[in-house]
Structures are given as structure tokens and as C-alpha cells.
Motif scaffolding. Structure first.
Motif, PDB file in Angstrom:
ATOM      1  N   PHE A 188       0.835  -1.201   0.000  1.00 19.28           N
ATOM      2  CA  PHE A 188       0.000   0.000   0.000  1.00 19.28           C
ATOM      3  C   PHE A 188       0.869   1.250   0.000  1.00 19.28           C
ATOM      4  N   ASP A 189       0.368   2.331  -0.587  1.00 17.38           N
ATOM      5  CA  ASP A 189       0.879   3.637  -0.218  1.00 17.38           C
ATOM      6  C   ASP A 189      -0.077   4.219   0.810  1.00 17.38           C
ATOM      7  N   CYS A 190       0.188   5.455   1.264  1.00 20.21           N
ATOM      8  CA  CYS A 190      -0.569   5.980   2.405  1.00 20.21           C
ATOM      9  C   CYS A 190      -2.063   6.089   2.114  1.00 20.21           C
ATOM     10  N   SER A 191      -2.407   6.625   0.952  1.00 16.49           N
ATOM     11  CA  SER A 191      -3.827   6.797   0.636  1.00 16.49           C
ATOM     12  C   SER A 191      -4.472   5.481   0.231  1.00 16.49           C
ATOM     13  N   GLY A 192      -3.701   4.582  -0.355  1.00 18.72           N
ATOM     14  CA  GLY A 192      -4.227   3.260  -0.689  1.00 18.72           C
ATOM     15  C   GLY A 192      -4.644   2.488   0.551  1.00 18.72           C
ATOM     16  N   LEU A 193      -3.895   2.665   1.638  1.00 17.22           N
ATOM     17  CA  LEU A 193      -4.265   2.011   2.898  1.00 17.22           C
ATOM     18  C   LEU A 193      -5.592   2.554   3.418  1.00 17.22           C
ATOM     19  N   MET A 194      -5.803   3.876   3.291  1.00  9.73           N
ATOM     20  CA  MET A 194      -7.085   4.463   3.710  1.00  9.73           C
ATOM     21  C   MET A 194      -8.222   3.947   2.825  1.00  9.73           C
ATOM     22  N   LEU A 195      -7.964   3.880   1.526  1.00  4.23           N
ATOM     23  CA  LEU A 195      -8.965   3.392   0.576  1.00  4.23           C
ATOM     24  C   LEU A 195      -9.432   1.996   0.985  1.00  4.23           C
ATOM     25  N   TYR A 196      -8.485   1.131   1.318  1.00  2.63           N
ATOM     26  CA  TYR A 196      -8.817  -0.238   1.722  1.00  2.63           C
ATOM     27  C   TYR A 196      -9.515  -0.264   3.084  1.00  2.63           C
ATOM     28  N   ALA A 197      -9.015   0.510   4.035  1.00  2.00           N
ATOM     29  CA  ALA A 197      -9.563   0.478   5.391  1.00  2.00           C
ATOM     30  C   ALA A 197     -11.040   0.851   5.413  1.00  2.00           C
ATOM     31  N   PHE A 198     -11.425   1.848   4.624  1.00  2.00           N
ATOM     32  CA  PHE A 198     -12.801   2.344   4.665  1.00  2.00           C
ATOM     33  C   PHE A 198     -13.710   1.661   3.644  1.00  2.00           C
ATOM     34  N   ALA A 199     -13.164   0.752   2.823  1.00  2.00           N
ATOM     35  CA  ALA A 199     -13.910   0.214   1.689  1.00  2.00           C
ATOM     36  C   ALA A 199     -15.277  -0.373   2.033  1.00  2.00           C
ATOM     37  N   PRO A 200     -15.453  -1.085   3.136  1.00  2.00           N
ATOM     38  CA  PRO A 200     -16.792  -1.634   3.386  1.00  2.00           C
ATOM     39  C   PRO A 200     -17.850  -0.571   3.653  1.00  2.00           C
ATOM     40  N   SER A 201     -17.433   0.615   4.076  1.00  2.00           N
ATOM     41  CA  SER A 201     -18.385   1.662   4.444  1.00  2.00           C
ATOM     42  C   SER A 201     -18.535   2.745   3.398  1.00  2.00           C
ATOM     43  N   VAL A 202     -17.427   3.169   2.810  1.00  2.00           N
ATOM     44  CA  VAL A 202     -17.456   4.305   1.891  1.00  2.00           C
ATOM     45  C   VAL A 202     -16.249   4.207   0.963  1.00  2.00           C
ATOM     46  N   GLY A 257      -3.488  22.132  -0.682  1.00  2.00           N
ATOM     47  CA  GLY A 257      -2.891  21.662  -1.921  1.00  2.00           C
ATOM     48  C   GLY A 257      -1.508  21.076  -1.750  1.00  2.00           C
ATOM     49  N   SER A 258      -0.907  21.269  -0.577  1.00  2.00           N
ATOM     50  CA  SER A 258       0.444  20.739  -0.342  1.00  2.00           C
ATOM     51  C   SER A 258       0.435  19.382   0.357  1.00  2.00           C
ATOM     52  N   ILE A 259      -0.747  18.829   0.609  1.00  2.00           N
ATOM     53  CA  ILE A 259      -0.838  17.559   1.349  1.00  2.00           C
ATOM     54  C   ILE A 259      -0.185  16.429   0.563  1.00  2.00           C
ATOM     55  N   HIS A 260       0.589  15.603   1.290  1.00  2.00           N
ATOM     56  CA  HIS A 260       1.274  14.493   0.642  1.00  2.00           C
ATOM     57  C   HIS A 260       1.219  13.205   1.444  1.00  2.00           C
ATOM     58  N   HIS A 261       0.590  13.215   2.627  1.00  2.00           N
ATOM     59  CA  HIS A 261       0.570  11.996   3.444  1.00  2.00           C
ATOM     60  C   HIS A 261      -0.690  11.961   4.295  1.00  2.00           C
ATOM     61  N   VAL A 262      -1.189  10.746   4.524  1.00  2.00           N
ATOM     62  CA  VAL A 262      -2.369  10.536   5.360  1.00  2.00           C
ATOM     63  C   VAL A 262      -2.142   9.305   6.225  1.00  2.00           C
ATOM     64  N   ALA A 263      -2.690   9.341   7.418  1.00  2.00           N
ATOM     65  CA  ALA A 263      -2.607   8.220   8.354  1.00  2.00           C
ATOM     66  C   ALA A 263      -3.928   8.115   9.100  1.00  2.00           C
ATOM     67  N   LEU A 264      -4.147   6.998   9.773  1.00  2.00           N
ATOM     68  CA  LEU A 264      -5.401   6.728  10.465  1.00  2.00           C
ATOM     69  C   LEU A 264      -5.167   6.677  11.969  1.00  2.00           C
ATOM     70  N   VAL A 265      -6.012   7.383  12.720  1.00  2.00           N
ATOM     71  CA  VAL A 265      -5.900   7.381  14.171  1.00  2.00           C
ATOM     72  C   VAL A 265      -6.354   6.024  14.712  1.00  2.00           C
ATOM     73  N   VAL A 266      -5.479   5.369  15.483  1.00  2.00           N
ATOM     74  CA  VAL A 266      -5.825   4.120  16.182  1.00  2.00           C
ATOM     75  C   VAL A 266      -6.451   4.460  17.527  1.00  2.00           C
ATOM     76  N   THR A 267      -5.754   5.276  18.277  1.00  2.00           N
ATOM     77  CA  THR A 267      -6.254   5.942  19.475  1.00  2.00           C
ATOM     78  C   THR A 267      -5.603   7.313  19.476  1.00  2.00           C
ATOM     79  N   PRO A 268      -6.141   8.302  20.174  1.00  2.00           N
ATOM     80  CA  PRO A 268      -5.448   9.593  20.215  1.00  2.00           C
ATOM     81  C   PRO A 268      -3.998   9.421  20.666  1.00  2.00           C
ATOM     82  N   GLY A 269      -3.073   9.873  19.814  1.00  2.00           N
ATOM     83  CA  GLY A 269      -1.652   9.717  20.088  1.00  2.00           C
ATOM     84  C   GLY A 269      -1.014   8.544  19.378  1.00  2.00           C
ATOM     85  N   GLN A 270      -1.816   7.682  18.765  1.00  2.00           N
ATOM     86  CA  GLN A 270      -1.299   6.530  18.026  1.00  2.00           C
ATOM     87  C   GLN A 270      -1.952   6.492  16.647  1.00  2.00           C
ATOM     88  N   LEU A 271      -1.172   6.136  15.636  1.00  6.28           N
ATOM     89  CA  LEU A 271      -1.700   6.051  14.281  1.00  6.28           C
ATOM     90  C   LEU A 271      -1.175   4.803  13.589  1.00  6.28           C
TER      91      LEU A 271
END
Length: 330
Positions: free
Chosen positions: A232-246, A285-299
Motif C-alpha cells: 500500500f501507499d498511504c492513501s491506498g491504505l485508507m482506501l482499503y480500510a474504509f472500503a466496506p463503508s465508503v 494543496g500541499s498535502i502528501h501523506h495521510v494516516a489513520l488514528v488508532v487511538t489519540p496519540g497513536q496512528l
């Protein structure tokens, strides 16, 4: 973090506006996706607002909503955009004027790239609006003129009835914005977190990841990504994580403005919120990375070439961390 994504220019077409009464007709969403009832295109007698023009309206109403400003702010912003650009994101104008509100970089509205971002441009317009003493009690046309300082001050008031009908019609027919095709319930955020965590150790692959799982991407990433080691790249991981819902947009920059996303303060994040990094925290427009919060302070994230999906701690003062997270609904 992942490589900086190139900007994607969105073309918008001319608004023909000359009617006193607006009927809302449902056909398709501004993002091009379909939905039951097909909500999205407003109809003027003799013409229609295109999906792209509707997208500009949605951005304006969405930013106003996120800032918890009264509907009057939406009317003022929409009537201003009708006058300045006919609800188009123009790459030209008088002198150095650009974008939906024809803001001038030379006058301190932002860089050319920033004022061409409708989200940023709307935010800057609202910043100037709410700084006006008594703006909520001003006639909308006066408030618009006080922000824009036009040489033709009477133009804004003339478009107020039309703007009011657009705002009232869209809000009444499609409900909460920014996406009219998003049902009003939350995604299964805990399930999204678990789907992402299940990919720990998978290779980072530039362009990798779909709603179905890991892929090799474009083949340019070094090991551990390889022909037999998809990831995965960063956004591909988000795409997969949310796939069942949206279904999310593919890039991190687009995910920051994803239909159904609500911006929340970093101090208010919950598991399943998305965090974003950019080279300029004032410029989406400068965004280049995304991550998912596991718990506040952890991703959990797919970090960069040569690494694997990982869980780690993060800090609110992390360099480049955008000032708001995105919470998805559908």
C-alpha cells in the motif's frame, strides 16, 4: 513521508443564471458518483447548473457549515461567487485576480495556488467576512462589497435573491453538505482501524492498494515492495480500510476534501479519524501523506518507500501536520 502528489485541476463550466425561481432536479452527485434518487444538479429554467458548478456551491456551504456560521454567510458567499466567477474556479481575471472569488495574490489573499483551491478561497472569504463589525446585520450585498471592495458595488445585491434560492434549494433538498449523496450516518470507524491494522508489515508500494487489498502499485518502489510483495501507499491504505463503508478518493490530497468528511480539531480526534501532512499547513494543496488514528496519540500508516505499514505514536506538534483531522460519514 510519501511522495508529494501533483495537483489535479478541475474544470468547471459557465453558469447561465437568469431565473427568479429555482427548481432542484436530482441526477448525479458533484463527484460523479451515483446514489439513490441521484441528488445533485439544480435546474434553472432554460439551463442547468453543472456538476462542477454544484461542487463550488457544496464547497461554500460545507466550509460555512464546518465553521458553524449562520446560513447568512452561505448566501453572502454564494452571491459573491455568482458575481465574481459565475461559480467557476477561474484561472484568470482582472489583473492577478483568480479563483471562485477572484482574489488577488498581490493583495494578500494567498498564493496563486492557494486562491485557486476553492476550500482555501472560501475560508479566506469567510475570514474577511466575519472580521467585519456587524456583518450579520448588514444587508448581504453590503457585506459582500465590504469584503470584495469592488468598483461596482451594486452587483452583489442584485444576485442576492438568486443566491438565497440556490442556498435554500440545495440545503432543503440535499441536507448536510459537502456531499449531497452521503447518508447521514457514520461509517464503521472501528472496523476501518482494524482493517488497517491487519496490514501491519505489508510493504510500502507507491500507488499500491485498492478497495480489495494490496497491489504492487506502479512498480517503482524499492524492496520490500516487489512483483511478489504487493502493498500500500498511504492513501491506498485508507482506501482499503474504509472500503466496506465508503469509497474514498484515491489520493491523500483528495481524501482531505472527501465527500462525507467533516473536519475536526486535532484535540478532538477519535479512532478512525484521518490525519494529514503537507509541506505548508496553511495550504491543503500541499498535502502528501495521510494516516489513520488508532487511538489519540497513536496512528497506523503506510509511511514511505523502503518501509512497511506500521503503528506509531504521533504528536500534535508534528512538523507538517495539518490543523484538522477528517472524520468520515456516509
Amino acid at each position: 513521508m510519501g511522495r508529494i502528489l501533483s495537483a489535479i485541476a478541475a474544470a468547471v463550466t459557465l453558469l447561465v443564471a437568469a431565473a427568479a425561481v429555482i427548481t432542484v432536479v436530482f441526477t448525479s452527485s458533484a463527484t460523479g458518483s451515483s446514489c439513490d434518487g441521484g441528488r445533485a444538479v439544480k435546474h434553472l429554467p432554460g439551463s442547468e447548473l453543472t456538476d462542477e458548478q454544484l461542487g463550488i456551491v457544496q464547497v461554500i456551504l460545507g466550509v460555512v457549515e464546518q465553521r458553524q456560521l449562520p446560513e447568512r454567510a452561505s448566501i453572502i458567499a454564494v452571491e459573491t461567487a455568482l458575481v465574481e466567477s459565475a461559480l467557476r474556479n477561474l484561472d484568470h481575471g482582472d489583473r492577478d485576480s483568480l479563483g471562485v472569488f477572484q482574489q488577488r495574490p498581490s493583495q494578500g489573499w494567498g498564493t496563486p495556488e492557494q486562491v485557486m483551491d476553492p476550500v482555501y478561497a472560501t475560508g479566506k472569504f469567510l475570514d474577511a467576512l466575519i472580521a467585519l463589525d456587524g456583518w450579520e446585520s448588514m444587508p448581504p450585498g453590503w457585506a459582500a462589497q465590504a469584503v470584495q471592495r469592488s468598483a461596482f458595488p451594486g452587483r452583489y445585491a442584485e444576485r442576492e435573491p438568486e443566491a438565497t434560492q440556490i442556498v435554500t434549494g440545495v440545503r432543503g433538498q440535499v441536507g448536510d453538505l459537502p456531499d449531497p449523496c452521503v447518508p447521514p450516518h457514520d461509517v464503521d470507524a472501528p472496523a476501518a482501524v482494524q482493517r488497517a491494522l491487519a496490514q501491519l508489515g505489508m510493504p510500502y508500494c507507491w500507488g499500491g492498494g485498492t478497495t480489495d487489498g494490496p497491489t504492487r502499485g506502479d512498480g517503482s518502489s524499492p524492496p520490500p515492495c516487489g512483483p511478489n510483495s504487493p502493498g500500500f501507499d498511504c492513501s491506498g491504505l485508507m482506501l482499503y480500510a474504509f472500503a466496506p463503508s465508503v469509497t474514498l478518493p484515491r489520493t491523500s490530497r483528495a481524501q482531505y476534501a472527501a465527500p462525507g468528511g467533516t473536519h475536526v480539531a486535532l484535540t478532538d480526534v477519535v479512532p478512525g479519524d484521518m490525519l494529514f501532512w503537507g509541506t505548508d499547513t496553511r495550504d491543503p494543496g500541499s498535502i502528501h501523506h495521510v494516516a489513520l488514528v488508532v487511538t489519540p496519540g497513536q496512528l497506523v500508516e503506510a509511511p514511505e518507500d523502503g518501509k512497511t505499514v506500521q503503528q506509531r505514536a504521533y504528536r500534535l506538534d508534528s512538523p507538517g501536520l495539518m490543523p484538522s483531522a477528517v472524520r468520515m460519514s456516509r
